[in-house]
Design a protein around this motif. Structure first.
Motif, PDB file in Angstrom:
ATOM      1  N   ASP A   1       0.805  -1.217   0.000  1.00 29.53           N
ATOM      2  CA  ASP A   1       0.000   0.000   0.000  1.00 29.53           C
ATOM      3  C   ASP A   1       0.842   1.275   0.000  1.00 29.53           C
ATOM      4  OD1 ASP A   1      -2.380  -1.438   0.063  1.00 29.53           O
ATOM      5  OD2 ASP A   1      -2.332  -1.593   2.252  1.00 29.53           O
ATOM      6  N   GLY A   2       2.139   1.157   0.185  1.00 30.41           N
ATOM      7  CA  GLY A   2       2.999   2.336   0.251  1.00 30.41           C
ATOM      8  C   GLY A   2       3.657   2.645  -1.083  1.00 30.41           C
ATOM      9  N   GLY A   3       4.368   3.781  -1.127  1.00 27.01           N
ATOM     10  CA  GLY A   3       5.119   4.155  -2.321  1.00 27.01           C
ATOM     11  C   GLY A   3       4.407   5.181  -3.183  1.00 27.01           C
ATOM     12  N   ALA A   4       4.978   5.412  -4.372  1.00 29.73           N
ATOM     13  CA  ALA A   4       4.464   6.430  -5.302  1.00 29.73           C
ATOM     14  C   ALA A   4       3.664   5.749  -6.406  1.00 29.73           C
ATOM     15  CB  ALA A   4       5.621   7.220  -5.904  1.00 29.73           C
ATOM     16  N   VAL A   5       2.430   6.197  -6.580  1.00 28.31           N
ATOM     17  CA  VAL A   5       1.531   5.632  -7.592  1.00 28.31           C
ATOM     18  C   VAL A   5       1.136   6.725  -8.567  1.00 28.31           C
ATOM     19  CG1 VAL A   5      -0.658   4.454  -8.001  1.00 28.31           C
ATOM     20  CG2 VAL A   5       0.647   3.969  -5.917  1.00 28.31           C
ATOM     21  N   LEU A   6       1.184   6.421  -9.873  1.00 27.34           N
ATOM     22  CA  LEU A   6       0.775   7.390 -10.884  1.00 27.34           C
ATOM     23  C   LEU A   6      -0.743   7.528 -10.863  1.00 27.34           C
ATOM     24  CD1 LEU A   6       3.096   6.305 -13.831  1.00 27.34           C
ATOM     25  CD2 LEU A   6       3.393   8.221 -12.278  1.00 27.34           C
ATOM     26  N   LEU A   7      -1.211   8.756 -10.749  1.00 31.20           N
ATOM     27  CA  LEU A   7      -2.641   9.007 -10.598  1.00 31.20           C
ATOM     28  C   LEU A   7      -3.404   8.753 -11.886  1.00 31.20           C
ATOM     29  CD1 LEU A   7      -2.531  12.261  -8.452  1.00 31.20           C
ATOM     30  CD2 LEU A   7      -3.267   9.997  -7.719  1.00 31.20           C
ATOM     31  N   SER A   8      -4.584   8.205 -11.743  1.00 32.88           N
ATOM     32  CA  SER A   8      -5.441   7.932 -12.900  1.00 32.88           C
ATOM     33  C   SER A   8      -6.490   9.010 -13.092  1.00 32.88           C
ATOM     34  CB  SER A   8      -6.135   6.577 -12.733  1.00 32.88           C
ATOM     35  OG  SER A   8      -6.885   6.542 -11.531  1.00 32.88           O
ATOM     36  N   ALA A   9      -6.675   9.881 -12.099  1.00 34.56           N
ATOM     37  CA  ALA A   9      -7.635  10.982 -12.197  1.00 34.56           C
ATOM     38  C   ALA A   9      -6.877  12.291 -12.115  1.00 34.56           C
ATOM     39  CB  ALA A   9      -8.665  10.896 -11.068  1.00 34.56           C
ATOM     40  N   PRO A  10      -7.364  13.342 -12.782  1.00 33.78           N
ATOM     41  CA  PRO A  10      -6.653  14.623 -12.761  1.00 33.78           C
ATOM     42  C   PRO A  10      -6.584  15.206 -11.371  1.00 33.78           C
ATOM     43  CG  PRO A  10      -8.845  14.873 -13.710  1.00 33.78           C
ATOM     44  CD  PRO A  10      -8.604  13.407 -13.570  1.00 33.78           C
ATOM     45  N   GLY A  11      -5.395  15.626 -10.986  1.00 30.42           N
ATOM     46  CA  GLY A  11      -5.216  16.263  -9.691  1.00 30.42           C
ATOM     47  C   GLY A  11      -5.299  17.774  -9.818  1.00 30.42           C
ATOM     48  N   PRO A  12      -5.177  18.488  -8.703  1.00 31.27           N
ATOM     49  CA  PRO A  12      -5.316  19.946  -8.734  1.00 31.27           C
ATOM     50  C   PRO A  12      -4.071  20.684  -9.201  1.00 31.27           C
ATOM     51  CG  PRO A  12      -4.853  19.215  -6.509  1.00 31.27           C
ATOM     52  CD  PRO A  12      -4.984  17.959  -7.352  1.00 31.27           C
ATOM     53  N   GLY A  13      -2.964  19.968  -9.373  1.00 28.99           N
ATOM     54  CA  GLY A  13      -1.707  20.632  -9.684  1.00 28.99           C
ATOM     55  C   GLY A  13      -1.755  21.470 -10.941  1.00 28.99           C
ATOM     56  N   PHE A  14      -2.236  20.891 -12.035  1.00 28.28           N
ATOM     57  CA  PHE A  14      -2.300  21.606 -13.310  1.00 28.28           C
ATOM     58  C   PHE A  14      -3.195  22.835 -13.198  1.00 28.28           C
ATOM     59  CE2 PHE A  14      -4.899  22.174 -17.180  1.00 28.28           C
ATOM     60  CZ  PHE A  14      -3.918  22.694 -18.019  1.00 28.28           C
ATOM     61  N   VAL A  15      -4.360  22.638 -12.588  1.00 21.93           N
ATOM     62  CA  VAL A  15      -5.314  23.729 -12.436  1.00 21.93           C
ATOM     63  C   VAL A  15      -4.714  24.851 -11.598  1.00 21.93           C
ATOM     64  CG1 VAL A  15      -7.571  24.377 -11.511  1.00 21.93           C
ATOM     65  CG2 VAL A  15      -7.295  22.208 -12.704  1.00 21.93           C
ATOM     66  N   ASN A  16      -4.089  24.501 -10.473  1.00 24.90           N
ATOM     67  CA  ASN A  16      -3.514  25.513  -9.590  1.00 24.90           C
ATOM     68  C   ASN A  16      -2.380  26.271 -10.269  1.00 24.90           C
ATOM     69  OD1 ASN A  16      -5.261  24.821  -7.524  1.00 24.90           O
ATOM     70  ND2 ASN A  16      -3.850  23.370  -6.599  1.00 24.90           N
ATOM     71  N   LEU A  17      -1.565  25.562 -11.031  1.00 31.71           N
ATOM     72  CA  LEU A  17      -0.459  26.209 -11.730  1.00 31.71           C
ATOM     73  C   LEU A  17      -0.982  27.210 -12.752  1.00 31.71           C
ATOM     74  CD1 LEU A  17       2.563  26.445 -12.295  1.00 31.71           C
ATOM     75  CD2 LEU A  17       2.348  24.532 -13.897  1.00 31.71           C
ATOM     76  N   LEU A  18      -1.988  26.809 -13.509  1.00 27.71           N
ATOM     77  CA  LEU A  18      -2.563  27.703 -14.506  1.00 27.71           C
ATOM     78  C   LEU A  18      -3.215  28.906 -13.835  1.00 27.71           C
ATOM     79  CD1 LEU A  18      -3.212  28.360 -17.421  1.00 27.71           C
ATOM     80  CD2 LEU A  18      -5.221  26.862 -17.268  1.00 27.71           C
ATOM     81  N   LYS A  19      -3.914  28.683 -12.733  1.00 29.95           N
ATOM     82  CA  LYS A  19      -4.553  29.784 -12.009  1.00 29.95           C
ATOM     83  C   LYS A  19      -3.517  30.812 -11.572  1.00 29.95           C
ATOM     84  CE  LYS A  19      -6.807  27.396  -8.917  1.00 29.95           C
ATOM     85  NZ  LYS A  19      -7.699  26.986  -7.806  1.00 29.95           N
ATOM     86  N   LEU A  20      -2.400  30.341 -11.027  1.00 29.51           N
ATOM     87  CA  LEU A  20      -1.375  31.255 -10.540  1.00 29.51           C
ATOM     88  C   LEU A  20      -0.738  32.029 -11.689  1.00 29.51           C
ATOM     89  CD1 LEU A  20       0.387  29.035  -7.836  1.00 29.51           C
ATOM     90  CD2 LEU A  20      -1.063  31.043  -7.447  1.00 29.51           C
ATOM     91  N   GLN A  21      -0.468  31.357 -12.796  1.00 32.52           N
ATOM     92  CA  GLN A  21       0.140  32.043 -13.930  1.00 32.52           C
ATOM     93  C   GLN A  21      -0.797  33.092 -14.519  1.00 32.52           C
ATOM     94  OE1 GLN A  21       1.628  29.111 -16.707  1.00 32.52           O
ATOM     95  NE2 GLN A  21       3.524  28.910 -15.563  1.00 32.52           N
ATOM     96  N   LEU A  22      -2.082  32.775 -14.564  1.00 28.19           N
ATOM     97  CA  LEU A  22      -3.058  33.747 -15.042  1.00 28.19           C
ATOM     98  C   LEU A  22      -3.160  34.928 -14.082  1.00 28.19           C
ATOM     99  CD1 LEU A  22      -5.828  31.282 -16.231  1.00 28.19           C
ATOM    100  CD2 LEU A  22      -4.741  32.990 -17.690  1.00 28.19           C
ATOM    101  N   ALA A  23      -3.228  34.636 -12.790  1.00 31.82           N
ATOM    102  CA  ALA A  23      -3.366  35.695 -11.796  1.00 31.82           C
ATOM    103  C   ALA A  23      -2.148  36.608 -11.769  1.00 31.82           C
ATOM    104  CB  ALA A  23      -3.594  35.085 -10.414  1.00 31.82           C
TER     105      ALA A  23
END
Length: 257
Positions: A87-109
């Protein structure tokens, strides 16, 4: 300055050379993970090797590896699950996370994009969303949109709350298309320009009078979507955006709406 290379017949100008960039270790680690995702060797749901094994495979220190994984986690690419075992370790996400959205929001702002580019992108995105919503939205979506508009008509509503609901209306239209990426992009755009929207209303002599027009236009857009009038919905939202741009624009600054 011209430099003749030994054994070469051509003359190369110094201006054609670029200083060698030192790439940090964690960037090299990220680059290798990215390469494997892009070429299909890694896919959503896959688990990366343990921290110890991956550090050995890459020939890097565990702190450098942790740094790269933290960046990927912040971007919403991997989920770092604490603890050992299956159950431990790094798993590649299958659903979109907030990272992309947050990065775009900050760059726009922060104004990294020209205001005209933002306007053009909004028009393109929202006209498509309204057109698609006319075909794909459901009665449940229509009820949600109508409820938002009802809330926008509450007596004594303040500009900040009015604009929050305005954002919710447009984002909900994007969500009703069933296109997750479009909904994420719309959310980023709308949240990022929320401050400019508030400032635009503050510059108006009577923002409540403008709000009346905005609500009427929203009702018209919703009616077109409900009537499955894709062309009409797209035309109305385009006019809606441009009209507010003309009303709220001061000093050449795109206020958003």
């Amino acid at each position: 300055m011209n430099i003749r290379l030994r054994g070469a017949s051509n003359v190369t100008t110094a201006e054609g050379w670029q200083p060698v960039q030192r790439v940090r270790t964690y960037e090299q680690v990220m680059s290798q993970i990215e390469e494997r995702i892009l070429d299909g060797r890694l896919k959503a749901g896959d688990r990366l090797p343990s921290e110890r094994d991956l550090a050995l495979l890459l020939g890097v220190s565990r702190p450098s590896l942790r740094e790269s994984l933290r960046v990927l986690e912040a971007l919403g690419v991997v989920d770092i699950r604490r603890g050992g075992g299956v159950d431990g370790g790094a798993v590649l996400l299958s659903a979109p996370g907030p990272g992309f959205v947050n990065l775009l929001k900050l760059q726009l702002a922060l104004g990294h994009f020209d205001s005209t580019d933002v306007l053009d992108t909004r028009v393109a995105l929202e006209t498509w969303s309204c057109s698609e919503a006319a075909y794909r939205s459901t009665d449940i979506d229509h009820t949600r949109l109508a409820s938002i508009l009802d809330d926008m008509e509450a007596p004594g509503i303040e500009a900040h709350e009015f604009n929050r609901l305005d954002t919710a209306f447009h984002v909900t239209i994007a969500e009703s298309t069933g296109n997750t990426l479009t909904a994420h992009l719309m959310g980023s755009l709308r949240v990022a320009i929320h401050r400019q929207m508030i400032e635009a209303y503050d510059r108006l002599d009577d923002w409540r009078r403008t709000a009346v027009t905005v609500r009427q236009e929203h009702r018209g857009i919703l009616q077109a979507i409900t009537d499955k009038d894709a062309a009409g919905a797209a035309r109305l939202v385009s006019e809606h955006i441009h009209d507010f741009y003309k009303i709220g624009n001061v000093g050449g600054t795109y206020p958003g709406h």
